[in-house]
Write an enzyme that holds these catalytic residues in place. Structure first.
Site, PDB file in Angstrom:
ATOM      1  N   LYS A   1       0.829  -1.207   0.000  1.00  0.00           N
ATOM      2  CA  LYS A   1       0.000   0.000   0.000  1.00  0.00           C
ATOM      3  C   LYS A   1       0.863   1.256   0.000  1.00  0.00           C
ATOM      4  O   LYS A   1       0.612   2.206  -0.755  1.00  0.00           O
ATOM      5  CB  LYS A   1      -0.925   0.002   1.218  1.00  0.00           C
ATOM      6  CG  LYS A   1      -2.045  -1.007   1.150  1.00  0.00           C
ATOM      7  CD  LYS A   1      -2.928  -0.921   2.391  1.00  0.00           C
ATOM      8  CE  LYS A   1      -4.136  -1.835   2.280  1.00  0.00           C
ATOM      9  NZ  LYS A   1      -5.018  -1.718   3.456  1.00  0.00           N
TER      10      LYS A   1
ATOM     11  N   GLY B   1       0.502  -4.529  10.094  1.00  0.00           N
ATOM     12  CA  GLY B   1       1.750  -4.156   9.435  1.00  0.00           C
ATOM     13  C   GLY B   1       1.787  -2.653   9.220  1.00  0.00           C
ATOM     14  O   GLY B   1       0.751  -2.034   8.948  1.00  0.00           O
TER      15      GLY B   1
ATOM     16  N   CYS C   1      -0.704   0.871   6.211  1.00  0.00           N
ATOM     17  CA  CYS C   1      -0.989  -0.108   7.267  1.00  0.00           C
ATOM     18  C   CYS C   1      -1.943  -1.164   6.734  1.00  0.00           C
ATOM     19  O   CYS C   1      -2.748  -0.885   5.849  1.00  0.00           O
ATOM     20  CB  CYS C   1      -1.667   0.556   8.473  1.00  0.00           C
ATOM     21  SG  CYS C   1      -0.690   1.795   9.315  1.00  0.00           S
ATOM     22  N   ASP C   2      -1.841  -2.358   7.303  1.00  0.00           N
ATOM     23  CA  ASP C   2      -2.842  -3.371   6.999  1.00  0.00           C
ATOM     24  C   ASP C   2      -2.937  -4.321   8.181  1.00  0.00           C
ATOM     25  O   ASP C   2      -1.924  -4.671   8.785  1.00  0.00           O
ATOM     26  CB  ASP C   2      -2.498  -4.149   5.734  1.00  0.00           C
ATOM     27  CG  ASP C   2      -3.741  -4.832   5.180  1.00  0.00           C
ATOM     28  OD1 ASP C   2      -4.445  -4.195   4.383  1.00  0.00           O
ATOM     29  OD2 ASP C   2      -4.030  -5.975   5.574  1.00  0.00           O
ATOM     30  N   SER C   3      -4.147  -4.704   8.516  1.00  0.00           N
ATOM     31  CA  SER C   3      -4.381  -5.560   9.684  1.00  0.00           C
ATOM     32  C   SER C   3      -4.974  -6.904   9.289  1.00  0.00           C
ATOM     33  O   SER C   3      -5.811  -6.981   8.383  1.00  0.00           O
ATOM     34  CB  SER C   3      -5.359  -4.873  10.655  1.00  0.00           C
ATOM     35  OG  SER C   3      -4.867  -3.623  11.076  1.00  0.00           O
TER      36      SER C   3
END
Length: 203
Positions: free
Chosen positions: A58, A113, A76-78
Site C-alpha cells: 500500500k 503491518g 498499514c494493513d491488519s
C-alpha cells in the site's frame, strides 16, 4: 545540516476512517491517498509477515504517485491471526457469523503491518505490531444482530474495539490503537528510524 524546513507532509495510504481518526487524535493531520492495492494478490509465510507485506504494498503504491512527492507515506494493513490463519475482512455476512462463532471465548492476535516511506529520499522502514484480543462469548442471537449492523463486514477479523462490538471483547493485551488499525508507538519508532520526530509532525 540544512536550515529549518517546514513541517513534513504525512500521507496516509489507507481509506480507513479509524486510522485517520487515530492520527488526528494524536495531533497529526495526514492527507489521505488510497492505494487501491489488490490485497488478494499478496501471500506470505505467516500472518505477521502478510500484514507487513500488505502495508508495504500500500505504501509503495501511494509513494510512487506524483501527488505524494516529498511526503512521508504511511501504509498499514491488519489481519487477525487465529489458529495460525490470517483473517482479513469477511467475505459476506455468512462468513462474519461463522467467524464469530469460531472466535468467541477464545483469543486471537491482531497483527497490523506498518510501512513508512520517505519519498524525499526513498528510504523505507516497516514492522508489524501485535496485540492479543480476548473475545467474549456472545450468543447466536447477539452475533446475528451484530453482523446485521454491517459493521464487521468492513474490518479485519470481523470486529473492532470502538463500535457496537465493544461489549463482546473481554480485553486486550497490548496496544489498543493497533487493534483499531494503527500503532502510534510503532509509528513513532519508524519515524525516528528515518530521523523524524513525531512531535515535528504535530499540526
Amino acid at each position: 545540516m540544512a536550515g529549518m524546513t517546514t513541517a513534513r507532509r504525512l500521507v496516509l495510504a489507507s481509506a480507513s476512517p479509524a486510522r485517520l481518526g487515530l492520527l488526528r487524535a494524536a495531533g497529526l493531520d495526514p492527507e489521505v491517498i488510497v492505494s487501491g492495492v489488490d490485497e488478494d494478490g499478496v501471500t506470505a509465510a505467516s500472518p505477521a509477515e502478510l500484514a507487513r507485506l500488505l502495508a508495504v504494498a500500500k505504501a509503495e503504491a501511494v509513494a510512487a504517485r506524483p501527488e505524494a512527492a516529498g511526503a512521508l507515506v504511511v501504509g498499514c494493513d491488519s489481519v487477525l491471526e487465529l489458529d495460525g490463519q490470517a483473517l482479513g475482512k469477511p467475505r459476506d455476512a455468512e462468513d462474519a457469523i461463522a467467524r464469530w462463532k469460531s472466535m468467541r471465548g477464545r483469543s486471537g492476535v491482531l497483527r497490523t503491518g506498518h510501512c513508512l516511506i520517505d519519498t524525499a529520499d526513498g528510504r523505507q522502514v516497516s514492522a508489524t505490531a501485535s496485540t492479543t484480543v480476548r473475545f467474549g462469548e456472545p450468543g447466536d442471537d447477539e452475533i446475528a444482530a451484530y453482523v446485521a449492523t454491517g459493521e464487521p463486514l468492513y474490518v479485519a477479523g470481523a470486529f473492532t474495539l470502538d463500535g457496537r462490538c465493544a461489549p463482546f471483547i473481554d480485553g486486550i493485551d497490548g496496544d489498543h490503537g493497533n487493534v483499531i488499525g494503527l500503532s502510534l508507538p510503532l509509528l513513532r519508532t519508524l519515524l525516528a528510524e528515518l530521523g523524524v520526530a513525531i512531535t515535528d509532525l504535530w499540526r
